[in-house]
Design a protein around this motif. Structure first.
Motif, PDB file in Angstrom:
ATOM      1  N   MET A   1       1.481 -12.793  16.316  1.00  0.00           N
ATOM      2  CA  MET A   1       0.103 -12.436  15.993  1.00  0.00           C
ATOM      3  C   MET A   1      -0.038 -10.939  15.732  1.00  0.00           C
ATOM      4  SD  MET A   1      -1.751 -15.082  15.786  1.00  0.00           S
ATOM      5  CE  MET A   1      -3.367 -14.337  15.839  1.00  0.00           C
ATOM      6  N   ARG A   2       0.701 -10.141  16.503  1.00  0.00           N
ATOM      7  CA  ARG A   2       0.601  -8.696  16.319  1.00  0.00           C
ATOM      8  C   ARG A   2       1.082  -8.301  14.934  1.00  0.00           C
ATOM      9  NH1 ARG A   2       3.842  -4.175  16.973  1.00  0.00           N
ATOM     10  NH2 ARG A   2       5.641  -5.457  17.524  1.00  0.00           N
ATOM     11  N   VAL A   3       2.174  -8.961  14.465  1.00  0.00           N
ATOM     12  CA  VAL A   3       2.689  -8.665  13.139  1.00  0.00           C
ATOM     13  C   VAL A   3       1.687  -9.060  12.062  1.00  0.00           C
ATOM     14  CG1 VAL A   3       4.501  -9.227  11.480  1.00  0.00           C
ATOM     15  CG2 VAL A   3       5.088  -8.875  13.888  1.00  0.00           C
ATOM     16  N   LEU A   4       1.097 -10.250  12.202  1.00  0.00           N
ATOM     17  CA  LEU A   4       0.102 -10.708  11.219  1.00  0.00           C
ATOM     18  C   LEU A   4      -1.116  -9.807  11.206  1.00  0.00           C
ATOM     19  CD1 LEU A   4       0.268 -14.581  11.788  1.00  0.00           C
ATOM     20  CD2 LEU A   4       1.279 -13.264   9.927  1.00  0.00           C
ATOM     21  N   HIS A   5      -1.536  -9.367  12.393  1.00  0.00           N
ATOM     22  CA  HIS A   5      -2.686  -8.467  12.467  1.00  0.00           C
ATOM     23  C   HIS A   5      -2.377  -7.141  11.784  1.00  0.00           C
ATOM     24  CE1 HIS A   5      -6.336  -6.651  13.999  1.00  0.00           C
ATOM     25  NE2 HIS A   5      -5.636  -5.672  14.567  1.00  0.00           N
ATOM     26  N   SER A   6      -1.155  -6.633  11.961  1.00  0.00           N
ATOM     27  CA  SER A   6      -0.771  -5.376  11.333  1.00  0.00           C
ATOM     28  C   SER A   6      -0.738  -5.517   9.814  1.00  0.00           C
ATOM     29  CB  SER A   6       0.603  -4.935  11.849  1.00  0.00           C
ATOM     30  OG  SER A   6       0.576  -4.728  13.246  1.00  0.00           O
ATOM     31  N   ILE A   7      -0.202  -6.641   9.335  1.00  0.00           N
ATOM     32  CA  ILE A   7      -0.153  -6.873   7.893  1.00  0.00           C
ATOM     33  C   ILE A   7      -1.570  -6.988   7.325  1.00  0.00           C
ATOM     34  CG2 ILE A   7       0.587  -8.483   6.100  1.00  0.00           C
ATOM     35  CD1 ILE A   7       2.976  -9.184   7.830  1.00  0.00           C
ATOM     36  N   TRP A   8      -2.451  -7.668   8.075  1.00  0.00           N
ATOM     37  CA  TRP A   8      -3.830  -7.810   7.633  1.00  0.00           C
ATOM     38  C   TRP A   8      -4.509  -6.450   7.508  1.00  0.00           C
ATOM     39  CZ3 TRP A   8      -6.638 -11.348   5.348  1.00  0.00           C
ATOM     40  CH2 TRP A   8      -8.032 -11.260   5.387  1.00  0.00           C
ATOM     41  N   ARG A   9      -4.252  -5.568   8.480  1.00  0.00           N
ATOM     42  CA  ARG A   9      -4.822  -4.228   8.432  1.00  0.00           C
ATOM     43  C   ARG A   9      -4.279  -3.429   7.268  1.00  0.00           C
ATOM     44  NH1 ARG A   9      -3.870  -1.516  14.089  1.00  0.00           N
ATOM     45  NH2 ARG A   9      -4.739   0.239  12.904  1.00  0.00           N
ATOM     46  N   VAL A  10      -3.029  -3.701   6.882  1.00  0.00           N
ATOM     47  CA  VAL A  10      -2.445  -3.017   5.739  1.00  0.00           C
ATOM     48  C   VAL A  10      -3.002  -3.555   4.428  1.00  0.00           C
ATOM     49  CG1 VAL A  10      -0.285  -2.620   4.484  1.00  0.00           C
ATOM     50  CG2 VAL A  10      -0.330  -2.398   6.967  1.00  0.00           C
ATOM     51  N   LEU A  11      -3.258  -4.860   4.376  1.00  0.00           N
ATOM     52  CA  LEU A  11      -3.665  -5.503   3.130  1.00  0.00           C
ATOM     53  C   LEU A  11      -5.129  -5.293   2.770  1.00  0.00           C
ATOM     54  CD1 LEU A  11      -1.847  -8.965   3.176  1.00  0.00           C
ATOM     55  CD2 LEU A  11      -1.552  -7.147   1.511  1.00  0.00           C
ATOM     56  N   VAL A  12      -6.016  -5.411   3.749  1.00  0.00           N
ATOM     57  CA  VAL A  12      -7.449  -5.462   3.460  1.00  0.00           C
ATOM     58  C   VAL A  12      -7.972  -4.197   2.775  1.00  0.00           C
ATOM     59  CG1 VAL A  12      -9.736  -5.615   4.490  1.00  0.00           C
ATOM     60  CG2 VAL A  12      -7.945  -7.191   5.212  1.00  0.00           C
ATOM     61  N   PRO A  13      -7.725  -3.006   3.303  1.00  0.00           N
ATOM     62  CA  PRO A  13      -8.270  -1.814   2.630  1.00  0.00           C
ATOM     63  C   PRO A  13      -7.833  -1.672   1.175  1.00  0.00           C
ATOM     64  CG  PRO A  13      -7.541  -1.263   4.849  1.00  0.00           C
ATOM     65  CD  PRO A  13      -7.060  -2.647   4.580  1.00  0.00           C
ATOM     66  N   PRO A  14      -6.523  -1.846   0.852  1.00  0.00           N
ATOM     67  CA  PRO A  14      -6.153  -1.758  -0.571  1.00  0.00           C
ATOM     68  C   PRO A  14      -6.811  -2.825  -1.436  1.00  0.00           C
ATOM     69  CG  PRO A  14      -4.209  -1.561   0.822  1.00  0.00           C
ATOM     70  CD  PRO A  14      -5.337  -1.990   1.707  1.00  0.00           C
ATOM     71  N   LEU A  15      -6.990  -4.035  -0.881  1.00  0.00           N
ATOM     72  CA  LEU A  15      -7.638  -5.093  -1.659  1.00  0.00           C
ATOM     73  C   LEU A  15      -9.091  -4.738  -1.980  1.00  0.00           C
ATOM     74  CD1 LEU A  15      -6.271  -8.336   0.075  1.00  0.00           C
ATOM     75  CD2 LEU A  15      -5.696  -7.463  -2.201  1.00  0.00           C
ATOM     76  N   ILE A  16      -9.776  -4.162  -1.012  1.00  0.00           N
ATOM     77  CA  ILE A  16     -11.171  -3.755  -1.239  1.00  0.00           C
ATOM     78  C   ILE A  16     -11.243  -2.644  -2.293  1.00  0.00           C
ATOM     79  CG2 ILE A  16     -13.200  -2.707  -0.186  1.00  0.00           C
ATOM     80  CD1 ILE A  16     -12.434  -4.101   2.422  1.00  0.00           C
ATOM     81  N   VAL A  17     -10.395  -1.633  -2.124  1.00  0.00           N
ATOM     82  CA  VAL A  17     -10.374  -0.527  -3.090  1.00  0.00           C
ATOM     83  C   VAL A  17      -9.968  -1.031  -4.470  1.00  0.00           C
ATOM     84  CG1 VAL A  17      -9.268   1.664  -3.679  1.00  0.00           C
ATOM     85  CG2 VAL A  17      -9.909   1.196  -1.310  1.00  0.00           C
ATOM     86  N   GLY A  18      -8.989  -1.930  -4.520  1.00  0.00           N
ATOM     87  CA  GLY A  18      -8.554  -2.484  -5.796  1.00  0.00           C
ATOM     88  C   GLY A  18      -9.649  -3.260  -6.496  1.00  0.00           C
ATOM     89  N   ALA A  19     -10.415  -4.049  -5.724  1.00  0.00           N
ATOM     90  CA  ALA A  19     -11.522  -4.814  -6.313  1.00  0.00           C
ATOM     91  C   ALA A  19     -12.585  -3.874  -6.877  1.00  0.00           C
ATOM     92  CB  ALA A  19     -12.123  -5.743  -5.266  1.00  0.00           C
ATOM     93  N   LEU A  20     -12.900  -2.815  -6.147  1.00  0.00           N
ATOM     94  CA  LEU A  20     -13.881  -1.833  -6.636  1.00  0.00           C
ATOM     95  C   LEU A  20     -13.372  -1.141  -7.895  1.00  0.00           C
ATOM     96  CD1 LEU A  20     -15.027  -0.230  -3.257  1.00  0.00           C
ATOM     97  CD2 LEU A  20     -16.318  -1.810  -4.699  1.00  0.00           C
TER      98      LEU A  20
END
Length: 270
Positions: free
Chosen positions: A1-20
């Motif tokens: 779970m810790r690994v998945l949470h870390s990956i999620w934290r890495v993925l979400v901000p770039p996805l938001i910026v990319g969508a904008l």
């Protein structure tokens, strides 16, 4: 779970910026009525990418294989050379300036040289070019990690009369792990960039670089951007793989201190 949470934290901000970014791009193209040969809209690129998806995937696999092979070879060579430079100061003083000078030579110069050394249908020149760039990045970072060990750890190990091999195993290598993964996170997307840029200068015409240049030459700008999207996806996947690998194998906080405290001539704990 810790690994998945870390990956999620890495993925979400770039996805938001990319969508904008993509949304702003679409608005600018429509608002200023930019012609497709200047800058196609993201919607046009997506449509063309869907029509040519199989071709883009085939090219992506070729470029990805070259980038991966070069990344692995460069990482191995960079790590091996960093140990040599750490052990022998004379070699460090001789090799480091040479490595800097060699890395400063443009890709446009080196790739044709490699192409002349091997058959025109082989992918070895591109992989060698990637390995050369990656090895320099890994070399500088890992060599720094091997040398910049905490003075406290070194004093503790010396107080136990630890041998050079014990110091290397219990202090230098654990300290260099984080530097290695920093190098890999930098080198992973650079490997992709080097792989498809190398395709501009001869060799087999089957990768992302050729897809970009061939479509741009006949004014199929949207199709060329489709291959650019493939290169972006490939670079992101390489970066995320490096992040995941770091989360899986990097030592937990305090492990280096525990290893240093456990160092003694006979390997007994303090």
């Amino acid at each position: 779970m810790r690994v998945l949470h870390s990956i999620w934290r890495v993925l979400v901000p770039p996805l938001i910026v990319g969508a904008l970014f993509v949304g702003t791009w679409q608005i600018i193209v429509r608002a200023f009525d930019l012609q497709p040969f200047l800058l196609p809209a993201p919607s046009a690129i997506a449509s063309t990418l869907g029509d040519n998806w199989s071709k883009v995937v085939d090219a992506l696999l070729v470029t990805g294989a070259n980038a991966l092979a070069g990344l692995l070879l460069g990482a191995i060579c960079g790590v091996a050379l960093s140990f040599v430079l750490m052990r022998f100061n004379v070699v460090n003083e001789l090799v480091t300036p040479l490595a800097v000078a060699l890395n400063a030579i443009p890709i446009i110069v080196l790739v044709p040289v490699f192409n002349n050394m091997f058959a025109s249908t082989t992918e070895i020149p591109r992989r060698l070019m990637v390995a050369l760039i990656v090895s320099f990045i890994v070399l500088l970072n890992v060599a720094k990690g091997l040398r910049q060990v905490s003075a406290t750890h070194m004093e503790l190990l010396h107080s136990y009369a630890a041998s050079p091999s014990e110091i290397l195993r219990k202090a230098r290598i654990p300290n260099a792990v984080s530097y290695l993964f920093t190098a890999l996170k930098i080198a992973a997307p650079v490997a992709v960039i080097t792989a498809f840029v190398s395709e501009y200068f001869g060799g087999s015409q089957n990768g992302l670089g050729y897809g970009i240049t061939s479509n741009a030459a006949i004014s199929k700008t949207a199709a060329a951007w489709g291959y650019v999207v493939g290169a972006c996806l490939l670079g992101l996947s390489f970066y995320l793989a490096a992040v995941l690998l770091e989360r899986l194998v990097s030592p937990s906080p305090g492990s280096i201190n525990q290893q240093a405290r456990g160092a003694s001539p006979g390997g007994a704990t303090a």
